[in-house]
Design an enzyme around this catalytic site. Structure first.
Site, PDB file in Angstrom:
ATOM      1  N   SER A   1       0.827  -1.210   0.000  1.00 57.62           N
ATOM      2  CA  SER A   1       0.000   0.000   0.000  1.00 57.62           C
ATOM      3  C   SER A   1       0.857   1.254   0.000  1.00 57.62           C
ATOM      4  O   SER A   1       0.337   2.365   0.017  1.00 57.62           O
ATOM      5  CB  SER A   1      -0.932  -0.007   1.218  1.00 57.62           C
ATOM      6  OG  SER A   1      -0.193  -0.196   2.408  1.00 57.62           O
TER       7      SER A   1
ATOM      8  N   ASN B   1      -1.951  -2.679  13.251  1.00 54.30           N
ATOM      9  CA  ASN B   1      -3.409  -2.488  13.213  1.00 54.30           C
ATOM     10  C   ASN B   1      -3.833  -1.214  13.943  1.00 54.30           C
ATOM     11  O   ASN B   1      -4.651  -0.450  13.437  1.00 54.30           O
ATOM     12  CB  ASN B   1      -4.115  -3.707  13.816  1.00 54.30           C
ATOM     13  CG  ASN B   1      -3.844  -4.969  13.010  1.00 54.30           C
ATOM     14  OD1 ASN B   1      -3.315  -4.893  11.902  1.00 54.30           O
ATOM     15  ND2 ASN B   1      -4.200  -6.122  13.562  1.00 54.30           N
TER      16      ASN B   1
ATOM     17  N   THR C   1     -40.138  25.287 -10.171  1.00 59.47           N
ATOM     18  CA  THR C   1     -40.347  23.916  -9.691  1.00 59.47           C
ATOM     19  C   THR C   1     -40.538  23.104 -10.960  1.00 59.47           C
ATOM     20  O   THR C   1     -41.108  23.606 -11.947  1.00 59.47           O
ATOM     21  CB  THR C   1     -41.590  23.788  -8.781  1.00 59.47           C
ATOM     22  OG1 THR C   1     -42.741  24.148  -9.536  1.00 59.47           O
ATOM     23  CG2 THR C   1     -41.492  24.693  -7.545  1.00 59.47           C
ATOM     24  N   HIS C   2     -40.050  21.887 -10.963  1.00 57.47           N
ATOM     25  CA  HIS C   2     -40.076  21.043 -12.172  1.00 57.47           C
ATOM     26  C   HIS C   2     -39.356  21.720 -13.340  1.00 57.47           C
ATOM     27  O   HIS C   2     -39.637  21.431 -14.497  1.00 57.47           O
ATOM     28  CB  HIS C   2     -41.505  20.695 -12.598  1.00 57.47           C
ATOM     29  CG  HIS C   2     -42.385  20.247 -11.467  1.00 57.47           C
ATOM     30  ND1 HIS C   2     -42.546  18.920 -11.131  1.00 57.47           N
ATOM     31  CD2 HIS C   2     -43.120  20.958 -10.579  1.00 57.47           C
ATOM     32  CE1 HIS C   2     -43.364  18.834 -10.088  1.00 57.47           C
ATOM     33  NE2 HIS C   2     -43.720  20.058  -9.721  1.00 57.47           N
TER      34      HIS C   2
ATOM     35  N   SER D   1     -13.505  25.895 -27.221  1.00 61.04           N
ATOM     36  CA  SER D   1     -13.569  24.675 -28.027  1.00 61.04           C
ATOM     37  C   SER D   1     -12.466  24.731 -29.063  1.00 61.04           C
ATOM     38  O   SER D   1     -12.160  25.797 -29.597  1.00 61.04           O
ATOM     39  CB  SER D   1     -14.935  24.587 -28.708  1.00 61.04           C
ATOM     40  OG  SER D   1     -14.856  23.756 -29.846  1.00 61.04           O
TER      41      SER D   1
ATOM     42  N   LYS E   1     -17.338  29.222 -28.790  1.00 56.96           N
ATOM     43  CA  LYS E   1     -17.732  28.524 -27.573  1.00 56.96           C
ATOM     44  C   LYS E   1     -17.034  29.024 -26.323  1.00 56.96           C
ATOM     45  O   LYS E   1     -15.864  29.381 -26.343  1.00 56.96           O
ATOM     46  CB  LYS E   1     -17.441  27.025 -27.710  1.00 56.96           C
ATOM     47  CG  LYS E   1     -18.306  26.350 -28.751  1.00 56.96           C
ATOM     48  CD  LYS E   1     -19.646  25.972 -28.197  1.00 56.96           C
ATOM     49  CE  LYS E   1     -19.535  24.649 -27.485  1.00 56.96           C
ATOM     50  NZ  LYS E   1     -20.831  24.176 -27.053  1.00 56.96           N
TER      51      LYS E   1
ATOM     52  N   GLU F   1     -19.326  21.665 -15.030  1.00 58.59           N
ATOM     53  CA  GLU F   1     -19.600  20.313 -15.528  1.00 58.59           C
ATOM     54  C   GLU F   1     -18.735  19.274 -14.823  1.00 58.59           C
ATOM     55  O   GLU F   1     -19.195  18.188 -14.466  1.00 58.59           O
ATOM     56  CB  GLU F   1     -19.364  20.255 -17.034  1.00 58.59           C
ATOM     57  CG  GLU F   1     -20.388  21.047 -17.816  1.00 58.59           C
ATOM     58  CD  GLU F   1     -19.998  21.151 -19.280  1.00 58.59           C
ATOM     59  OE1 GLU F   1     -20.406  20.281 -20.048  1.00 58.59           O
ATOM     60  OE2 GLU F   1     -19.267  22.088 -19.646  1.00 58.59           O
TER      61      GLU F   1
ATOM     62  N   LYS G   1      -8.326   3.747   2.252  1.00 56.32           N
ATOM     63  CA  LYS G   1      -7.636   5.043   2.205  1.00 56.32           C
ATOM     64  C   LYS G   1      -7.806   5.838   0.924  1.00 56.32           C
ATOM     65  O   LYS G   1      -8.029   7.056   0.958  1.00 56.32           O
ATOM     66  CB  LYS G   1      -6.142   4.822   2.453  1.00 56.32           C
ATOM     67  CG  LYS G   1      -5.834   4.396   3.875  1.00 56.32           C
ATOM     68  CD  LYS G   1      -4.399   4.003   3.993  1.00 56.32           C
ATOM     69  CE  LYS G   1      -4.157   2.855   4.940  1.00 56.32           C
ATOM     70  NZ  LYS G   1      -5.119   1.768   4.971  1.00 56.32           N
TER      71      LYS G   1
HETATM   72  N1  ARG Z   1      -1.077  -1.390   5.243  1.00 62.01           N
HETATM   73  C1  ARG Z   1      -2.013  -1.895   6.184  1.00 62.01           C
HETATM   74  C2  ARG Z   1      -3.359  -1.187   6.033  1.00 62.01           C
HETATM   75  O1  ARG Z   1      -3.376  -0.169   5.435  1.00 62.01           O
HETATM   76  C3  ARG Z   1      -1.510  -1.691   7.577  1.00 62.01           C
HETATM   77  C4  ARG Z   1      -2.052  -2.646   8.588  1.00 62.01           C
HETATM   78  C5  ARG Z   1      -1.559  -4.016   8.313  1.00 62.01           C
HETATM   79  N2  ARG Z   1      -1.890  -4.921   9.328  1.00 62.01           N
HETATM   80  C6  ARG Z   1      -1.777  -6.234   9.172  1.00 62.01           C
HETATM   81  N3  ARG Z   1      -2.109  -6.994  10.171  1.00 62.01           N
HETATM   82  N4  ARG Z   1      -1.353  -6.762   8.070  1.00 62.01           N
HETATM   83  O2  ARG Z   1      -4.385  -1.631   6.455  1.00 62.01           O
END
Ligand code: ARG
Length: 469
Positions: free
Chosen positions: A28, A115, A166-167, A288, A294, A301, A336
């Site tokens: 990640s 965690n 309205t509408h 455009s 334009k 938009e 995330k």
């Molecule tokens: N990169 C992980 C996440 O975003 C971090 C936590 C990982 N924990 C684990 N037990 N593998 O969730």
């Protein structure tokens, strides 16, 4: 065989190395490096607490703290090598710390797990994001209120009048200021949603450890306070396993974008040649490549279109969370990117509207003319009859008949003859219809929250007082 420096931080029980595709799939770091500041803040608070609780010696704490500061400086300067084989932001920072200060770095992870580490990082980020969007929402509200005030007395001192719909059919005349204040009201609630969400997520999960808490004599309250949280989370499983704080943030973003998307639809429509109510600034429109005439409302938009991805981010995370057993599951790593994306999207759209609206020009003559078309004062005529004691339903029927007569002959209500008016109802006359101007219609809507200039003035004053707090 990998050398010890490159061994995974969790590699103790593994005899084989990770398959390259798994390494890529699992990592990640490509996106969670955005949490580096929060990660290091969390680690600093944690290690200081480990020292204060006599779990680590003062020397160990100093070494780790100094090392973390150097790493933070490297990251800020863009001198940090993010490594995919180190999986995520947490292990990149910790491994870099080990590279720098040696094995003592390994003591940082005492009484902690990734965690609770990721949970605290992400809460810090999301809370700050919610407060930032609350502020940007407030700035745009300020713009709405100042536009409302500006158009309450136009160049000629007259308030700008707009057809209300309205509408999307002309309904009744309104003040343009009233229209702006409607968006100000929506934005006020949007700001409130961000602040409410920030307050509810204001709890530190750090110290929940993997899921069950820790046997170490840690001080979760001190860590929470050091990180600026109101308190620690009260249940360790919930602390590491829940993402409703992110869901609330994404919900608030979605509702905001729904509002901004409606605003976008109206600015697109009102700036068309056909409506001609509004001219958007050159600085916030595009041309455009083929049609020289334009001038396209791309900002509006795109804002309308980007509502789609923001709603998608909410649906995405709801779906990620819904089937996961307590507590942490790797699924949660998917939490995330949507939050980052919704934050970025809402921020830029809010800023763009705050720039664009004050530079846009409303065409008061055109909007006034449009406000008078479509029999927009028919309700006023019915109200006039009803004030003389005619039941409103009956008055509605009479005026409906007059609108039919007028529209079949291509006339306005005030162009009907005295005879036609009197035939419809003895209490009516040409003079009565002539008195029903759009200005009179607007001025008459004195009910609390209505479009009469005095009421709108009060609404603007109340909003300004609120914004000054
Ligand atoms: N990169 C992980 C996440 O975003 C971090 C936590 C990982 N924990 C684990 N037990 N593998 O969730």
């Amino acid at each position: 065989m990998t050398n010890i420096q490159d061994k995974k931080l969790w590699g103790g029980r593994f005899a084989e190395s990770t398959a390259p595709l798994v390494e890529q799939f699992n990592a990640s770091v490509g996106f969670d490096q955005r949490l580096a500041e929060q990660d290091i803040r969390g680690s600093l608070a944690h290690v200081e607490m480990l020292g204060a609780s006599a779990i680590l010696t003062p020397e160990e704490v100093t070494q780790i703290v100094d090392g973390l500061h150097v790493i933070l400086a490297d990251i800020r300067a863009g001198n940090f090598e993010w490594r995919l084989d180190r999986e995520d932001v947490h292990m990149n920072v910790e491994a870099a710390l080990r590279d720098r200060i040696g094995p003592v770095a390994g003591k940082l992870h005492t009484a902690r797990s990734r965690n609770d580490q990721v949970a605290v990082d992400f809460r810090l980020f999301t809370k700050e994001a919610a407060l930032t969007l609350a502020q940007l929402t407030r700035e745009l509200r300020r713009v709405m209120v100042s536009e409302a005030e500006k158009h309450l007395g136009g160049a000629d001192g007259q308030p700008v009048i707009l057809p209300g719909y309205t509408h999307l059919q002309v309904a009744q005349p309104i003040l343009l200021s009233h229209w702006f204040m409607a968006y100000a009201a929506m934005l006020e609630r949007d700001e409130g949603r961000f602040r409410d969400a920030a307050e509810r997520m204001d709890e530190s999960p750090l110290g929940s450890s993997a899921l069950a808490g820790t046997p170490w004599p840690i001080d979760r309250h001190a860590v929470a306070a050091a990180l600026g949280f109101a308190r620690p989370t009260a249940n360790s499983l919930d602390g590491v396993g829940s993402r409703d704080f992110a869901l609330e943030f994404l919900s608030a973003c979605s509702i905001l974008m729904a509002h901004l998307s409606r605003l976008s639809e109206e600015t697109v429509l009102y700036s068309t040649f056909e409506f001609g109510f509004l001219t958007l600034p050159d600085s916030h429109t595009t041309g455009s490549s083929i049609m020289p005439q334009k001038k396209n409302p791309d900002v509006s938009e795109l804002a309308r279109g980007k509502a789609g991805r923001v709603f998608g981010n909410l649906m995405g995370l709801l779906t990620v969370v819904k089937g996961t057993p307590l507590a942490y599951n790797k699924d949660l790593q998917e939490d995330k990117e949507g939050v980052f994306d919704s934050f970025d999207t809402c921020s830029v759209v809010l800023r763009l509207y705050a720039e664009m609206l004050p530079r846009s020009v409303w065409h008061a003559e055109t909007t006034l003319r449009a406000a008078g078309r479509g029999y927009s004062t028919a309700t006023d005529l019915a109200d006039h009859l009803a004030r003389s004691g005619v039941p409103f339903r009956e008055a509605h029927e009479v005026v409906g008949g007059l609108v039919g007569t007028a529209s079949r002959s291509g006339r306005q209500l005030w162009e009907l003859t005295d005879q036609e008016m009197r035939d419809a109802h003895p209490l009516l006359s040409a003079g009565v219809a002539a008195a029903l101007t759009v200005e009179a219609s607007v001025a008459g809507r004195q009910s609390y929250g209505g479009t009469a200039p005095e009421r709108v003035r009060e609404a603007i004053d109340a909003a300004k007082a609120g914004l000054a707090e």
